[in-house]
Design an enzyme around this catalytic site. Structure first.
Site, short mmCIF file in Angstrom:
data_model
loop_
_atom_site.label_atom_id
_atom_site.label_comp_id
_atom_site.label_asym_id
_atom_site.label_seq_id
_atom_site.Cartn_x
_atom_site.Cartn_y
_atom_site.Cartn_z
N GLU A 53 -24.06 35.97 -51.04
CA GLU A 53 -23.87 35.16 -52.23
C GLU A 53 -22.52 34.42 -52.19
O GLU A 53 -22.42 33.26 -52.58
CB GLU A 53 -23.92 36.06 -53.48
CG GLU A 53 -25.25 36.78 -53.65
CD GLU A 53 -25.23 38.18 -53.06
OE1 GLU A 53 -25.81 39.09 -53.68
OE2 GLU A 53 -24.64 38.37 -51.97
N ALA A 160 -42.97 53.33 -22.18
CA ALA A 160 -43.83 52.53 -21.30
C ALA A 160 -44.86 53.44 -20.66
O ALA A 160 -44.56 54.59 -20.30
CB ALA A 160 -42.99 51.84 -20.22
N TRP A 178 -40.08 51.72 -12.13
CA TRP A 178 -40.24 50.99 -13.38
C TRP A 178 -41.72 50.74 -13.68
O TRP A 178 -42.45 50.25 -12.84
CB TRP A 178 -39.53 49.64 -13.31
CG TRP A 178 -38.04 49.74 -13.12
CD1 TRP A 178 -37.33 49.43 -12.00
CD2 TRP A 178 -37.08 50.18 -14.07
NE1 TRP A 178 -36.00 49.66 -12.18
CE2 TRP A 178 -35.81 50.12 -13.47
CE3 TRP A 178 -37.18 50.64 -15.40
CZ2 TRP A 178 -34.64 50.48 -14.12
CZ3 TRP A 178 -36.01 50.99 -16.06
CH2 TRP A 178 -34.76 50.91 -15.42
#
Length: 347
Positions: A53, A160, A178
């Protein structure tokens, strides 16, 4: 969409710029509108600095002068504050500038506000319209609202999964280290920059030796957390390199040394609840749980989660550690190169 909702959507767009920068404060955006035109904009940019604000009013005044404020409407996605914190109350500024009307997205659940800001404005003769685009406003500040309504951080599970349902192979090597691709992993670093804390289990530290930082994305490192009951983790692990604040829950000691804090808890009592109670006491409003499988499944089994972000890769393992079993409402599903990312909410 009604005009008030259009302006509120702009407030939310501005507010979102504060993600990862203003916690434990909420993300807030504000507009000053004069005869249908936006003449001032602002958002809360950093914890401890000026609120939305204030920035919006300063923007309007710098271009149009103070007198115009008496003929404007202030839009803000969260009830203006009424207490002295790191900055003065926004309600006092609004009243002093004689802004006649304020449109608010949601009431602030913080105990020192919670309707008091609206009451102060109305008592000063300001017209207040509330609950505009409320659902979207609640969504933006889901961390803030969860923290105050459930007295715990907003909990995000991230993991994952291989195409055949494993979170890790039986034997790790260079080819299967990975599951997700490089773009997905960079996205995870972005997520880390957006949350106040990140947590992994003891085995994840021991096997993966993660840094749990935002090396691949600009931003602030989150608080790193692990549970090491008997303090068996070696100080050589990245977790203890003092590169980011680190919290270790254990059964041995309470101690603070440089950037690391050890917190003793009772392992004969519910462990996760003690962890969350401690984080609540430290004003941590969000935590990203990155593994391993046992820790993730514990949060799921105890129904202590709000959101899950699950990558599915293209390769198969055949055997290994099975991925956690989770059920929720699907929010979105997208492709990131060859990966599939699903985002779920607890039902």
């Amino acid at each position: 969409m009604k005009p008030d909702e259009v302006y509120m959507q702009r407030c939310l767009e501005l507010a979102s710029n504060g993600l990862g920068k203003v916690a434990p404060n909420p993300m807030v955006g504000a507009l000053i509108v004069h005869e249908g035109n936006i003449i001032g904009e602002g958002f809360h940019q950093q914890y401890g600095k000026a609120h939305a604000e204030v920035n919006a009013i300063m923007d309007a005044v710098s271009n149009h002068g103070e007198d115009i404020l008496k003929h404007t409407i202030l839009y803000v996605n969260l009830e203006p504050c009424v207490h002295f914190g790191k900055t003065p109350p926004c309600t006092d500024l609004i009243i002093s500038q004689k802004i006649p009307k304020v449109v608010i997205g949601t009431i602030d659940p913080f105990a020192k506000i919670n309707g008091a800001g609206i009451a102060k404005l109305e008592n000063a003769g300001v017209e207040v319209i509330k609950n505009v685009a409320e659902k979207n406003c609640l969504e933006l500040n889901k961390r803030f609202f969860t923290f105050h309504s459930k007295q715990r951080p907003y909990i995000i599970l991230k993991f994952a999964v291989s195409a055949d349902g494993f979170i890790a192979p039986e034997k790790m090597n260079a080819e299967n280290k990975w599951i997700s691709n490089e773009l997905s992993r960079q996205l995870v670093h972005k997520w880390r920059s957006e949350e106040q804390a990140i947590m992994v289990g003891t085995n994840t530290v021991r096997i993966d030796n993660p840094s749990l930082t935002v090396r691949n994305w600009p931003g602030k490192n989150p608080l790193r957390i692990t549970i090491d009951r008997e303090l068996k983790l070696d100080s050589a692990f990245h977790l203890f390199d003092n590169s980011a604040p680190t919290l270790v829950f254990n059964n041995v000691k309470n101690e603070v040394k440089k950037n690391i804090e050890w917190v003793k808890i009772d392992f004969q009592k519910p462990v996760l609840q003690q962890v969350l109670d401690s984080l609540y006491g430290k004003n941590i409003q969000s935590v990203l749980i990155e593994g391993g499988a046992q820790l993730l499944q514990s949060f799921i089994s105890e129904n202590l989660w709000d959101e899950a972000r699950i990558f599915t890769g293209h390769q198969t393992f055949g055997s290994g550690i099975k991925a956690p079993v989770i059920h929720g409402t699907m929010i979105s599903e997208i492709r990131i190169a060859c990966d599939r990312l699903r985002i779920m909410r607890k039902e």
